[in-house]
Design a protein around this motif. Sequence first.
Motif, PDB file in Angstrom:
ATOM      1  N   ILE A 139      13.193 -15.035  32.260  1.00  0.00           N
ATOM      2  CA  ILE A 139      13.658 -16.121  33.135  1.00  0.00           C
ATOM      3  C   ILE A 139      12.558 -17.175  33.151  1.00  0.00           C
ATOM      4  N   THR A 140      12.933 -18.436  32.925  1.00  0.00           N
ATOM      5  CA  THR A 140      11.904 -19.473  32.797  1.00  0.00           C
ATOM      6  C   THR A 140      12.125 -20.614  33.804  1.00  0.00           C
ATOM      7  N   SER A 142      11.841 -24.612  35.570  1.00  0.00           N
ATOM      8  CA  SER A 142      12.116 -25.999  35.158  1.00  0.00           C
ATOM      9  C   SER A 142      10.815 -26.788  34.998  1.00  0.00           C
ATOM     10  N   HIS A 168      16.116 -22.161  33.329  1.00  0.00           N
ATOM     11  CA  HIS A 168      16.535 -22.859  34.546  1.00  0.00           C
ATOM     12  C   HIS A 168      17.722 -23.759  34.181  1.00  0.00           C
ATOM     13  N   MET A 204      23.345 -17.518  37.722  1.00  0.00           N
ATOM     14  CA  MET A 204      22.925 -16.266  38.368  1.00  0.00           C
ATOM     15  C   MET A 204      23.753 -15.102  37.813  1.00  0.00           C
ATOM     16  N   THR A 222       9.373 -16.076  35.350  1.00  0.00           N
ATOM     17  CA  THR A 222       8.390 -17.081  35.744  1.00  0.00           C
ATOM     18  C   THR A 222       9.118 -18.081  36.628  1.00  0.00           C
ATOM     19  N   GLY A 223       8.715 -18.196  37.877  1.00  0.00           N
ATOM     20  CA  GLY A 223       9.421 -19.113  38.769  1.00  0.00           C
ATOM     21  C   GLY A 223       9.040 -18.918  40.227  1.00  0.00           C
ATOM     22  N   GLY A 224       9.939 -19.324  41.105  1.00  0.00           N
ATOM     23  CA  GLY A 224       9.643 -19.320  42.539  1.00  0.00           C
ATOM     24  C   GLY A 224      10.067 -18.041  43.248  1.00  0.00           C
ATOM     25  N   THR A 230      14.422 -11.265  43.355  1.00  0.00           N
ATOM     26  CA  THR A 230      15.490 -10.670  42.528  1.00  0.00           C
ATOM     27  C   THR A 230      14.911  -9.685  41.512  1.00  0.00           C
ATOM     28  N   GLY A 242       5.094 -15.505  40.048  1.00  0.00           N
ATOM     29  CA  GLY A 242       5.693 -16.284  41.128  1.00  0.00           C
ATOM     30  C   GLY A 242       4.886 -17.510  41.531  1.00  0.00           C
ATOM     31  N   ALA A 243       5.245 -18.045  42.676  1.00  0.00           N
ATOM     32  CA  ALA A 243       4.670 -19.304  43.168  1.00  0.00           C
ATOM     33  C   ALA A 243       3.201 -19.151  43.559  1.00  0.00           C
ATOM     34  N   CYS A 275       1.931 -24.356  38.509  1.00  0.00           N
ATOM     35  CA  CYS A 275       1.704 -23.458  39.650  1.00  0.00           C
ATOM     36  C   CYS A 275       0.222 -23.329  39.950  1.00  0.00           C
ATOM     37  N   GLU A 368       4.031 -25.432  49.045  1.00  0.00           N
ATOM     38  CA  GLU A 368       3.771 -25.702  47.626  1.00  0.00           C
ATOM     39  C   GLU A 368       4.592 -26.931  47.225  1.00  0.00           C
ATOM     40  N   HIS A 398      -2.479 -15.738  43.518  1.00  0.00           N
ATOM     41  CA  HIS A 398      -2.246 -16.615  42.368  1.00  0.00           C
ATOM     42  C   HIS A 398      -3.545 -17.242  41.870  1.00  0.00           C
ATOM     43  N   ILE A 444       1.833 -16.297  34.694  1.00  0.00           N
ATOM     44  CA  ILE A 444       0.697 -15.703  35.414  1.00  0.00           C
ATOM     45  C   ILE A 444       1.277 -14.730  36.437  1.00  0.00           C
TER      46      ILE A 444
HETATM   47  P1  NAD Z   1      12.840 -21.770  40.544  1.00  0.00           P
HETATM   48  O1  NAD Z   1      12.423 -20.575  41.324  1.00  0.00           O
HETATM   49  O2  NAD Z   1      13.814 -22.708  41.149  1.00  0.00           O
HETATM   50  O3  NAD Z   1      13.449 -21.308  39.138  1.00  0.00           O
HETATM   51  C1  NAD Z   1      12.732 -20.483  38.249  1.00  0.00           C
HETATM   52  C2  NAD Z   1      13.708 -19.587  37.487  1.00  0.00           C
HETATM   53  O4  NAD Z   1      14.225 -18.604  38.390  1.00  0.00           O
HETATM   54  C3  NAD Z   1      14.912 -20.354  36.943  1.00  0.00           C
HETATM   55  O5  NAD Z   1      15.284 -19.819  35.704  1.00  0.00           O
HETATM   56  C4  NAD Z   1      15.970 -20.109  37.992  1.00  0.00           C
HETATM   57  O6  NAD Z   1      17.268 -20.204  37.473  1.00  0.00           O
HETATM   58  C5  NAD Z   1      15.648 -18.696  38.461  1.00  0.00           C
HETATM   59  N1  NAD Z   1      16.020 -18.417  39.844  1.00  0.00           N
HETATM   60  C6  NAD Z   1      16.016 -19.253  40.888  1.00  0.00           C
HETATM   61  N2  NAD Z   1      16.410 -18.599  42.003  1.00  0.00           N
HETATM   62  C7  NAD Z   1      16.647 -17.326  41.644  1.00  0.00           C
HETATM   63  C8  NAD Z   1      17.079 -16.148  42.333  1.00  0.00           C
HETATM   64  N3  NAD Z   1      17.346 -16.158  43.627  1.00  0.00           N
HETATM   65  N4  NAD Z   1      17.178 -15.004  41.619  1.00  0.00           N
HETATM   66  C9  NAD Z   1      16.899 -14.983  40.299  1.00  0.00           C
HETATM   67  N5  NAD Z   1      16.504 -16.057  39.595  1.00  0.00           N
HETATM   68  C10 NAD Z   1      16.383 -17.203  40.263  1.00  0.00           C
HETATM   69  O7  NAD Z   1      11.481 -22.505  40.156  1.00  0.00           O
HETATM   70  P2  NAD Z   1      11.227 -23.858  39.389  1.00  0.00           P
HETATM   71  O8  NAD Z   1      11.339 -24.985  40.337  1.00  0.00           O
HETATM   72  O9  NAD Z   1      11.985 -23.891  38.150  1.00  0.00           O
HETATM   73  O10 NAD Z   1       9.691 -23.612  39.040  1.00  0.00           O
HETATM   74  C11 NAD Z   1       8.684 -23.808  39.983  1.00  0.00           C
HETATM   75  C12 NAD Z   1       8.238 -22.532  40.638  1.00  0.00           C
HETATM   76  O11 NAD Z   1       7.820 -21.598  39.670  1.00  0.00           O
HETATM   77  C13 NAD Z   1       7.039 -22.781  41.530  1.00  0.00           C
HETATM   78  O12 NAD Z   1       7.137 -22.000  42.675  1.00  0.00           O
HETATM   79  C14 NAD Z   1       5.871 -22.367  40.659  1.00  0.00           C
HETATM   80  O13 NAD Z   1       4.730 -21.994  41.369  1.00  0.00           O
HETATM   81  C15 NAD Z   1       6.470 -21.198  39.930  1.00  0.00           C
HETATM   82  N6  NAD Z   1       5.795 -20.976  38.650  1.00  0.00           N
HETATM   83  C16 NAD Z   1       5.012 -19.894  38.515  1.00  0.00           C
HETATM   84  C17 NAD Z   1       4.354 -19.669  37.331  1.00  0.00           C
HETATM   85  C18 NAD Z   1       3.464 -18.488  37.137  1.00  0.00           C
HETATM   86  O14 NAD Z   1       3.028 -18.266  36.004  1.00  0.00           O
HETATM   87  N7  NAD Z   1       3.144 -17.729  38.164  1.00  0.00           N
HETATM   88  C19 NAD Z   1       4.487 -20.567  36.268  1.00  0.00           C
HETATM   89  C20 NAD Z   1       5.319 -21.676  36.431  1.00  0.00           C
HETATM   90  C21 NAD Z   1       5.976 -21.866  37.632  1.00  0.00           C
END
Ligand code: NAD
Length: 468
Positions: A139-140, A142, A168, A204, A222-224, A230, A242-243, A275, A368, A398, A444
């Motif tokens: 999962i990647t 945006s 995303h 989803m 990788t995401g929030g 999930t 995560g974030a 992040c 954040e 983090h 990370i």
């Molecule tokens: P986001 O959480 O909106 O989306 C990230 C991915 O998770 C997307 O593919 C999205 O479709 C999916 N997603 C969203 N909600 C979900 C859910 N409830 N269950 C499962 N999947 C879900 O994040 P974004 O705005 O695309 O990216 C920014 C966030 O990602 C920030 O919080 C940032 O800190 C974090 N981030 C972390 C790292 C790391 O290496 N730790 C790297 C890049 C970004």
Amino acid sequence: MNKETVISSTKNLKLKQTIESIDYKNCLEDISYLGVFQDVEVAIDEAIKAQEKLSLYYTKEQREEIITEIRKAALQNKELLAKMILEETKMGRYEDKVLKHELAAKYTPGTEDLTTTAWTGDHGLTVVETSPYGVIGAITPSTNPTETVICNSIGMIAAGNSVVFNGHPGAKKCVAFAVDMINKAIISCGGPKNLVTAVKNPTMESLDTIIKHPSIKLLCGTGGPGMVKTLLHSGKKAIVAGAGNPPVIVDDTADIEKASKNIIEGCSFDNNLPCIAEKEVFVFDHVADSLITNMLKNNAVIINEDQVQRLVDLVLLRNNQTQEYIINKDWVGKDAKLFLDEIDVEASSSVKCIICEVAADHPFVMTELMMPILPIVRVKNIDEAIKYAKIAEQNRKHSAYIHSKNIDNLNRFEKEIDTTIFVKNGSSFSGIGYNAEGFTTFTIAGSSGEGITSAKNFTRQRRCVLTC
Ligand code: NAD
């Protein structure tokens, strides 16, 4: 089937696309992309077949050849990828995105990351080797959409896996383009097709299918916070990145000129989307004026209390039930000048970062933002600085930074904040190997503990014993 029959009509594939050669605005509608499938089940099945071929017919050396081609393709297309992301997500800065692709292409470890451990002695030989998981569900975000696809693909293929991406939805075109680019690179050197696949319209539901698929034994997200929750509740092994909300401490022994330059560079990099980017500063009171003066010389603009309130109203929303602040996503990754225009502050177009003095519990400190807005909090001493920095970091494990020449302060903060990345006297991006030593990653994994992920994290450990 052997390697030769898998490929070859594709020998003359052009790895470098040009901006003129693709209509990236309509790319998902009009163009058929290699490895990108409407049906998630097909994306998974194709990745399963490709991984079986990789396991059966390809050596580690050939995996490295595949990775070399992926690196080349990513470098050749870095400007185009940066442009496509900006076009689709409307977030960040072009030149920084080019740099991020360069980092992912050049400094993500390949097969050299995989090591074997051996014991020999009177009783024979025991070896611990690495083995792939098979197909990985990834999962990647945006904020680094194709950088993460490139980085994850290199590490996962180096480890012998294939991967299915659920990108995303707001960056699905870039992800589709990157997956196609990677497949063409793989095929061009004789690798199996569909080693990297993606869902054309990620949702989803498609993610749920990936999570529940019996052949997918490892997830990597990788995401929030939603994604983190999930994956950690998926019932499967999950590498979860995560974030963050990285704090910076500046004490009274710091080289203030260098600290201000490093902090503004890191905080404004790609308009604060990473992040790891500096998100709030805790500075010793008697060096705060000097830090601010130096930041202003580095393309920062300071705003007053009333302007801060206008900015809060612009970029933060309130959750009606919990009363918690949440970010207004329309403003994520936008240029500093756009915010300033909205709150009637004049600034030159070269402005990179907005700074403001606030209290330690201000929502700009605790949220954040992922915007080029840097709240600065004055503190009395290192005790107060560490206390507030820990509250702001929210135990996400983090990233955190300090500018200091006091060895006790450096060591104490490192130990107490205990983050995955900790940079002393440098910019945040030093933590992922830019202008610093060490390899890079765009995943990370603080939430699940793997840290700075690389190929070895995408392997299982196998013990093989020979007795005498
Ligand atoms: P986001 O959480 O909106 O989306 C990230 C991915 O998770 C997307 O593919 C999205 O479709 C999916 N997603 C969203 N909600 C979900 C859910 N409830 N269950 C499962 N999947 C879900 O994040 P974004 O705005 O695309 O990216 C920014 C966030 O990602 C920030 O919080 C940032 O800190 C974090 N981030 C972390 C790292 C790391 O290496 N730790 C790297 C890049 C970004």
